[in-house]
Write an enzyme that holds these catalytic residues in place. Sequence first.
Site, PDB file in Angstrom:
ATOM      1  N   ARG A 232       0.841  -1.187   0.000  1.00 13.15           N
ATOM      2  CA  ARG A 232       0.000   0.000   0.000  1.00 13.15           C
ATOM      3  C   ARG A 232       0.879   1.242   0.000  1.00 13.15           C
ATOM      4  O   ARG A 232       1.898   1.278   0.709  1.00 13.15           O
ATOM      5  CB  ARG A 232      -0.879   0.037   1.264  1.00 13.15           C
ATOM      6  N   GLU A 261      -3.930   7.570  -4.919  1.00 19.02           N
ATOM      7  CA  GLU A 261      -4.108   6.954  -6.246  1.00 19.02           C
ATOM      8  C   GLU A 261      -5.423   7.414  -6.840  1.00 19.02           C
ATOM      9  O   GLU A 261      -6.367   7.667  -6.093  1.00 19.02           O
ATOM     10  CB  GLU A 261      -4.094   5.432  -6.114  1.00 19.02           C
ATOM     11  N   HIS A 279      -0.558   0.082  -9.614  1.00 14.13           N
ATOM     12  CA  HIS A 279      -1.312  -0.811  -8.720  1.00 14.13           C
ATOM     13  C   HIS A 279      -1.781  -2.071  -9.458  1.00 14.13           C
ATOM     14  O   HIS A 279      -2.979  -2.369  -9.517  1.00 14.13           O
ATOM     15  CB  HIS A 279      -2.513  -0.071  -8.104  1.00 14.13           C
TER      16      HIS A 279
HETATM   17  C1  MLT Z   1      -5.818  -5.657  -3.132  1.00 18.74           C
HETATM   18  O1  MLT Z   1      -5.958  -4.944  -2.141  1.00 18.74           O
HETATM   19  O2  MLT Z   1      -6.493  -6.670  -3.291  1.00 18.74           O
HETATM   20  C2  MLT Z   1      -4.822  -5.313  -4.176  1.00 18.74           C
HETATM   21  O3  MLT Z   1      -4.111  -4.184  -3.836  1.00 18.74           O
HETATM   22  C3  MLT Z   1      -5.419  -5.211  -5.540  1.00 18.74           C
HETATM   23  C4  MLT Z   1      -6.544  -4.214  -5.638  1.00 18.74           C
HETATM   24  O4  MLT Z   1      -6.610  -3.258  -4.908  1.00 18.74           O
HETATM   25  O5  MLT Z   1      -7.418  -4.385  -6.454  1.00 18.74           O
END
Ligand code: MLT
Length: 535
Positions: A232, A261, A279
Amino acid sequence: MRLRVIVAERISEEGMSTLGASLDVTEAFDVDRDGLLSAIAGYDALVVRSLTNVDRELIERGKKLRVVGRAGVGVDNIDVSFATSRGVMIVNAPESNVVSAAEHTMAFMLALARNLPAADRELRAGTWPEAKPHGVELLGKTIGIVGLGRVGSAVAVRAAAFGMGVVAYDPYVSDERFRTFGAEKLDSLDELMRRSDYVSLHTPKTDETYGMIGEREMSLARDGVRIINCARGGILNENALVTALESGKVAAAGIDVFDSEPVADHPFFRFEQVLVTPHLGGSTEEAQARVGSTVAEQVIEALSGRLPRYALNVPLTDVETLSHVEPFMPLTEALGSAFTQLFGLPTAGVEIRYGGEIARYRTELPTLSFLKGLLKPIEGDEVNLVNGRFLAEEKGIEFTESRTTDAGSFTNLITVRGRDGFRGTLSATLMAPGSFRMTEIGGFEVDVVPKGTVLIAWFDGGAVDEPGIVGRVGTMLGEAGVNISRMEVGREVIRGRAIMVVSPSGDVPAGAVELLEEHPGVSEVRLVRLADLTT
Ligand code: MLT
């Protein structure tokens, strides 16, 4: 009418069709925040990925909202505690993209070790390099893994396969887990920074982890350390990384996630030695197919009133424990509801005691359904398994849970008792899944099926012992239109105070309670309405 779900960010076709098979689905992929804010009131469920901010305002506007599905694992974009206070369940798909995130980390590590982006750029610009080293090997290097959860441990296994030494820091996992995944346990982040050639971050974003790799931590690192963040944004202080890249302390970085983001421009973009992706950690075909179907199934489970496996704000236990405690949940809910209807809300405090075989298991879930039942006569459908504890605490109801192997002559016995001077006790036993008996009401032994409507009357000393009383009350209730299917008397001592429990086959007509209240010797009457809890 079918329940409605609004999907705010694109999920896989598998997920969309699973949702569509049981719910009315609205695609809102291009809807902006204002649009979502005005639409949300009409939906029972919301599905998001990481870009939608599910904050207090959005949750408050979601008047019908019962569940938020996070297609992925991180829930830092969701105000989980506010959702909990509103009874909104949060579900996610924590296992679906573990492998993809771990593989993305490995891709970064290999690309950083071999300078792949630079090689790609140079060749496209027409430069065939002279025979000079282009990178370093992973073999023999040390990776420091911060957070040995699902993704961190998958990275540990993969890094070991490349011949790397694996050290890890995670104060929240057992020593056994370090051994299982072949990682040397370190007691501090500082030590990890000092020992690692590669530092890879795998923690959720919380108040505790935000900014955990800052200027000080980077200053402790080996010169030329490479840092990877596929977890993150913000766990790594971005300004500190810029300074460390400028000074050469950090040789290279692989960054998949950003403090805010999406990003269109960023200070990292000016460093050739920083490899950036938008990401993409969980964005493989396989992971997205799994994430979509898992979150869709979880949302449907939650809306059907079942317990989804990945509910974040309900204390779920392992499958084995769940199979033992789940059958007790309708029973504890009935006990809670009956308690409030009979004795009032136990504002002074209440204790739930688990006796017999149930006491061998963790009982948070049956206690939550007890609290739900306790508050239901007051709060109606506003209370559920998610917010029962919160609402009880808000009302100042202190509740305790105790366990004992003693269940008297039963195999299990659950007793609810008012505390600190609050009167009232109730006990019940589970005979078989779906089959319960109330065994005690306010100290009187009874044998009552907690089902439908039950009429309970307390008699002053002696009154109920008079010959013919059962017949007289029965005739009187019959004349008032009550169709009795069961009637029984529980008594303290011969000619002492007694209780009469009448189970009518239908509802109790208006006026019947008042009529019974006027019957000689009757001191109190209560009508208890319970959902049909037995099979
Ligand atoms: C998650 O939290 O599952 C990953 O960072 C991927 C996303 O955010 O879609």
